[in-house]
Design an enzyme around this catalytic site. Sequence first.
Site, PDB file in Angstrom:
ATOM      1  CG  ASP A   1      -0.212  -0.180   2.533  1.00 39.67           C
ATOM      2  OD1 ASP A   1       0.940  -0.680   2.522  1.00 39.67           O
ATOM      3  OD2 ASP A   1      -0.779   0.160   3.579  1.00 39.67           O
TER       4      ASP A   1
ATOM      5  CD  GLU B   1       9.147  -1.665  11.134  1.00 41.51           C
ATOM      6  OE1 GLU B   1       9.033  -2.002  12.342  1.00 41.51           O
ATOM      7  OE2 GLU B   1       8.199  -1.189  10.472  1.00 41.51           O
TER       8      GLU B   1
HETATM    9  C1  UGA Z   1       3.271  -0.409   9.339  1.00 42.48           C
HETATM   10  C2  UGA Z   1       4.601  -0.744   8.687  1.00 42.48           C
HETATM   11  O1  UGA Z   1       4.835   0.126   7.599  1.00 42.48           O
HETATM   12  C3  UGA Z   1       4.544  -2.197   8.221  1.00 42.48           C
HETATM   13  O2  UGA Z   1       5.649  -2.519   7.454  1.00 42.48           O
HETATM   14  C4  UGA Z   1       4.403  -3.051   9.457  1.00 42.48           C
HETATM   15  O3  UGA Z   1       4.298  -4.414   9.075  1.00 42.48           O
HETATM   16  C5  UGA Z   1       3.133  -2.659  10.184  1.00 42.48           C
HETATM   17  O4  UGA Z   1       3.092  -1.256  10.425  1.00 42.48           O
HETATM   18  C6  UGA Z   1       3.076  -3.349  11.520  1.00 42.48           C
HETATM   19  O5  UGA Z   1       4.034  -3.193  12.276  1.00 42.48           O
HETATM   20  O6  UGA Z   1       2.088  -4.004  11.833  1.00 42.48           O
HETATM   21  P1  UGA Z   1       0.803  -0.444   8.282  1.00 42.48           P
HETATM   22  O7  UGA Z   1       0.452   0.442   7.138  1.00 42.48           O
HETATM   23  O8  UGA Z   1       0.315  -0.070   9.626  1.00 42.48           O
HETATM   24  O9  UGA Z   1       2.357  -0.603   8.300  1.00 42.48           O
HETATM   25  O10 UGA Z   1       0.406  -1.971   8.005  1.00 42.48           O
HETATM   26  P2  UGA Z   1      -0.322  -2.611   6.748  1.00 42.48           P
HETATM   27  O11 UGA Z   1      -0.023  -1.857   5.516  1.00 42.48           O
HETATM   28  O12 UGA Z   1      -1.714  -2.869   7.107  1.00 42.48           O
HETATM   29  O13 UGA Z   1       0.420  -4.020   6.656  1.00 42.48           O
HETATM   30  C7  UGA Z   1       1.782  -4.158   6.287  1.00 42.48           C
HETATM   31  C8  UGA Z   1       1.905  -5.201   5.174  1.00 42.48           C
HETATM   32  O14 UGA Z   1       1.495  -6.468   5.657  1.00 42.48           O
HETATM   33  C9  UGA Z   1       1.059  -4.897   3.944  1.00 42.48           C
HETATM   34  O15 UGA Z   1       1.782  -5.181   2.768  1.00 42.48           O
HETATM   35  C10 UGA Z   1      -0.148  -5.812   4.112  1.00 42.48           C
HETATM   36  O16 UGA Z   1      -0.697  -6.235   2.886  1.00 42.48           O
HETATM   37  C11 UGA Z   1       0.441  -6.984   4.877  1.00 42.48           C
HETATM   38  N1  UGA Z   1      -0.532  -7.615   5.821  1.00 42.48           N
HETATM   39  C12 UGA Z   1      -1.276  -6.852   6.660  1.00 42.48           C
HETATM   40  C13 UGA Z   1      -0.683  -8.999   5.843  1.00 42.48           C
HETATM   41  O17 UGA Z   1      -0.021  -9.708   5.074  1.00 42.48           O
HETATM   42  N2  UGA Z   1      -1.586  -9.568   6.725  1.00 42.48           N
HETATM   43  C14 UGA Z   1      -2.357  -8.819   7.561  1.00 42.48           C
HETATM   44  O18 UGA Z   1      -3.173  -9.390   8.325  1.00 42.48           O
HETATM   45  C15 UGA Z   1      -2.185  -7.429   7.532  1.00 42.48           C
HETATM   46 MN    MN Z   2       0.589   0.082   5.153  1.00 43.65          MN
END
Ligand code: UGA
Ligand code: MN
Length: 331
Positions: free
Chosen positions: A189, A272
């Site tokens: 995203d 991270e």
């Molecule tokens: C922030 C960080 O930028 C992420 O890299 C980190 O993983 C996340 O916080 C965290 O610490 O939980 P954020 O925008 O809050 O990111 O998280 P998302 O964009 O919702 O998810 C990060 C990535 O994991 C995305 O590529 C999403 O597709 C993937 N994801 C999310 C999954 O594979 N499974 C899930 O249940 C949720």
């Molecule tokens: Mn994100």
Amino acid sequence: MTMATMKLPLKMYILILLGVSVMLYQYSLSSVIAFNGAPLDGADVLYRGTQNESMGHEAIKSGARRLDVAMALPVTTTAESKLPMLYIITPTYTRPEQVAELTRLSHTLMLVPNLRWIVVEDATHKSPKVEAILAKSGLPYTHLIAPMPEEFKKKKKGPKPRGVSNRNKGLEWIRQNAKDGVLYFADDDNTYDLDIFEEMRHTRRVSMFPVGLITKLGVSSPVVRNGTFAGFYDGWIAGRKFPVDMAGFAVSVVFLHRRPNATMPYKPGYEEDGFLKSLRPFEPKEIELLADKCTKILVWHTQTKKNEPSQPVDTSKYNNTNILTLKTILV
Ligand code: UGA
Ligand code: MN
């Protein structure tokens, strides 16, 4: 003898000759365009997308079609093929926004040479929708699954370790299949400036760069004073040794191989930091500072508004219409 003093038949003869030459010239121009725009078959597609061993005929056709409509896209040149390889690990999961996010990201990555897209789904089965986007991109890709462990998935309260199982799966693939090059965790995203890929490509150990739209500070970045590393600027330090975002660093594959135990922990908020600490020995002062010594923002932590799953369609009312087809695209 001037035109005016010429006899009529001679005048006509010259005019016809002129007309025919103009027509011939236009025809030759149009055939050059037709040649350049003609769909290419598998054998002569120059486009980098055909490097993918897992690509079917349909994908080759769509890659060729893409080349057809967008001749401005670069083809791989000899100089480019010597560039270090980029391994882009993208965690993703099924939700209403997924297809849109991956479509946009694929269009960014299609503009980057020498890249393999490793897309890892947090799912128990590979999604045909994700597979279709990968094939259509024409990019070299690897499609994997790595579901979030049940103990975290069923957690009712608090944040979950999002994308961790996916990223570790991608790391495992790189350990087994890549010798050198550079790896980068690209969430599905975010928004990426093409320049960041060229900058990170030459990472020798771990490079870092600013990420926009992170916390109330608006950016997360190493602090650079007199050209050297002087700490971290991040709205959530939380005792982290490396208070950075996932989108803010890249790692050399050779360096990763020398750190066989490096892995990402299932620790929300500390993924991270945990991963970067697991690359020990590695200290913040060794960070390679990219984006013109961290003066540019070349990646943005954009977040898409959450959408509710689409409501059911009245199948009798919309029987034999496009609406039933559209519904199959939606979550
Ligand atoms: C922030 C960080 O930028 C992420 O890299 C980190 O993983 C996340 O916080 C965290 O610490 O939980 P954020 O925008 O809050 O990111 O998280 P998302 O964009 O919702 O998810 C990060 C990535 O994991 C995305 O590529 C999403 O597709 C993937 N994801 C999310 C999954 O594979 N499974 C899930 O249940 C949720
Ligand atoms: Mn994100």
